[in-house]
Enzyme design. Sequence first.
Site, PDB file in Angstrom:
ATOM      1  N   HIS A 216       0.745  -0.866  -0.297  1.00 15.28           N
ATOM      2  CA  HIS A 216      -0.171   0.434   0.161  1.00 15.28           C
ATOM      3  C   HIS A 216       1.024   1.523   0.378  1.00 15.28           C
ATOM      4  O   HIS A 216       0.362   2.085   0.822  1.00 15.28           O
ATOM      5  CB  HIS A 216      -1.154  -0.007   1.493  1.00 15.28           C
ATOM      6  CG  HIS A 216      -2.830  -0.333   0.855  1.00 15.28           C
ATOM      7  ND1 HIS A 216      -3.002  -0.675  -0.257  1.00 15.28           N
ATOM      8  CD2 HIS A 216      -3.466   1.005   1.582  1.00 15.28           C
ATOM      9  CE1 HIS A 216      -4.232  -0.597   0.212  1.00 15.28           C
ATOM     10  NE2 HIS A 216      -4.518   0.790   0.890  1.00 15.28           N
ATOM     11  N   ASP A 220      -3.519   7.264  -1.647  1.00 12.24           N
ATOM     12  CA  ASP A 220      -4.914   6.438  -2.244  1.00 12.24           C
ATOM     13  C   ASP A 220      -4.336   5.394  -3.965  1.00 12.24           C
ATOM     14  O   ASP A 220      -3.152   5.972  -3.961  1.00 12.24           O
ATOM     15  CB  ASP A 220      -5.713   8.209  -2.537  1.00 12.24           C
ATOM     16  CG  ASP A 220      -6.803   8.054  -2.907  1.00 12.24           C
ATOM     17  OD1 ASP A 220      -7.778   6.878  -2.232  1.00 12.24           O
ATOM     18  OD2 ASP A 220      -7.652   9.179  -2.924  1.00 12.24           O
ATOM     19  N   GLY A 221      -5.421   6.332  -4.365  1.00 12.11           N
ATOM     20  CA  GLY A 221      -5.376   4.744  -5.529  1.00 12.11           C
ATOM     21  C   GLY A 221      -4.073   3.591  -5.436  1.00 12.11           C
ATOM     22  O   GLY A 221      -4.109   2.678  -6.559  1.00 12.11           O
ATOM     23  N   ARG A 224      -6.865   0.631  -7.459  1.00 13.87           N
ATOM     24  CA  ARG A 224      -6.579   0.762  -9.211  1.00 13.87           C
ATOM     25  C   ARG A 224      -4.824   0.536  -9.523  1.00 13.87           C
ATOM     26  O   ARG A 224      -5.434  -0.313 -10.776  1.00 13.87           O
ATOM     27  CB  ARG A 224      -7.328   2.203  -9.365  1.00 13.87           C
ATOM     28  CG  ARG A 224      -8.959   1.934  -9.198  1.00 13.87           C
ATOM     29  CD  ARG A 224      -9.374   3.449  -9.517  1.00 13.87           C
ATOM     30  NE  ARG A 224      -8.459   4.422  -8.279  1.00 13.87           N
ATOM     31  CZ  ARG A 224      -8.740   5.873  -7.905  1.00 13.87           C
ATOM     32  NH1 ARG A 224      -8.533   6.122  -8.976  1.00 13.87           N
ATOM     33  NH2 ARG A 224      -8.143   6.459  -6.874  1.00 13.87           N
ATOM     34  N   ARG A 227      -4.502  -3.213  -9.469  1.00 15.35           N
ATOM     35  CA  ARG A 227      -5.474  -4.310 -10.437  1.00 15.35           C
ATOM     36  C   ARG A 227      -4.546  -3.790 -12.095  1.00 15.35           C
ATOM     37  O   ARG A 227      -4.405  -4.718 -12.370  1.00 15.35           O
ATOM     38  CB  ARG A 227      -6.258  -3.934 -10.710  1.00 15.35           C
ATOM     39  CG  ARG A 227      -6.944  -4.791  -9.283  1.00 15.35           C
ATOM     40  CD  ARG A 227      -9.174  -4.374  -9.490  1.00 15.35           C
ATOM     41  NE  ARG A 227      -9.017  -3.465  -8.612  1.00 15.35           N
ATOM     42  CZ  ARG A 227      -9.163  -2.750  -7.432  1.00 15.35           C
ATOM     43  NH1 ARG A 227      -9.419  -3.328  -6.358  1.00 15.35           N
ATOM     44  NH2 ARG A 227      -9.670  -1.455  -7.511  1.00 15.35           N
TER      45      ARG A 227
END
Length: 390
Positions: A216, A220-221, A224, A227
């Site tokens: 992580h 943010d993000g 997405r 993936r």
Amino acid sequence: MQIEENGQGTLRNNLSGKLAYYSFFPTPLQSLRQLNLTEETYRTLSACSRKLGELEGMLYFVPNADMYLTMYARKEALLSSQIEGTQCTFDDLLSPSQTQLHHKDVADVVNYVRAVARGVELLKKMPLCTRLLRQVHAVLLDGVRGTEKNPGELRSSQNWIGPSGCTIATASFVPPNIEDLSNTLQDLERFINEPQVEMDPIVRAALVHYQFETAHPFLDGNGRLGRLLITLMLINDGVLHSCLFYPSFQFKKNRSEYYRQLTSVRERGTYEEWIEFFCNSLLESAKDSVGSLKNLVDLHNRSTATITENLGRTAANGQRLLGILEEHPIVDTAFIAAQLDIGRSTASSLVKSFEELGILRPLDESRQRYRQYGYEEYLSILREDAEPIR
């Protein structure tokens, strides 16, 4: 967070007193214990490789293959964003009325499409590394929600995952602290770029996706981008040559299980179960991509024949309009006139002919002016399982 130590990582004790918390430090992928995949998983891996190969092979015989790839990239962007709660639909993404991106969810998805293109472009110039991912992340969050959270910059503070309003003490998962994050990303970069002949590239993609989501590394993000990293890994390892399917298809359909599987690896070291789930998900996504491509090509052939047989002297313009519809399946008369460089009255007559042939359908019968039309059969193929999660 509690873990059953099975070689997947350790909990780090950070700070002291009331500020104390535990973060998770994952085991480097190079140091994993021997994976004991089941025969069923190996069969699924083989089937997935064959299906992706079939999809690649089909593209050599498909007219306008790049246009279909663009649609698939949009669908992957939409599905991946919907996993995070985006309420955008496929029609929203394609509607001419959204060109100014005033719809915040549409902007999120459009950025994802741009980020995919940027990642593929960068792969031609540099290895798949943290620097590349930072540049892709900058595109992903450019000017949209999360833009205040340092797009393109690795986090310099601790983050955590859990229900809305939770604290670091009550979080369901706390990713690596800053020092461990740096080590995790260095290890991940080495794993990606050091050849492992004995490991199937789809297994490698599964492990890299898990490790990235666990790290992580951004504020943010991460979901997405993680993936998107699956597609980049498959291109990087030569399984794919372009973004020709949408791996988030099954992750969205089985979102709770997707998250549960990732959590289970962290808590219990169940790498084999995660890889089995990942392989099954990619296989089903590849099957759907193949089926969709066959249906789209069949529709193209039927529509081409219908136009040739019914439009007479206007058939040439009709075929040009069909090409536009396959790139922009939601249109209005002004857009058609501009794209074909014809008058509004001629465009209006062409639209009426396409309505009579059943190719176009008005999207809002109540509107007389500025009415939009949809290439409905085409849209219905692409809309498959692409509704937002409510």
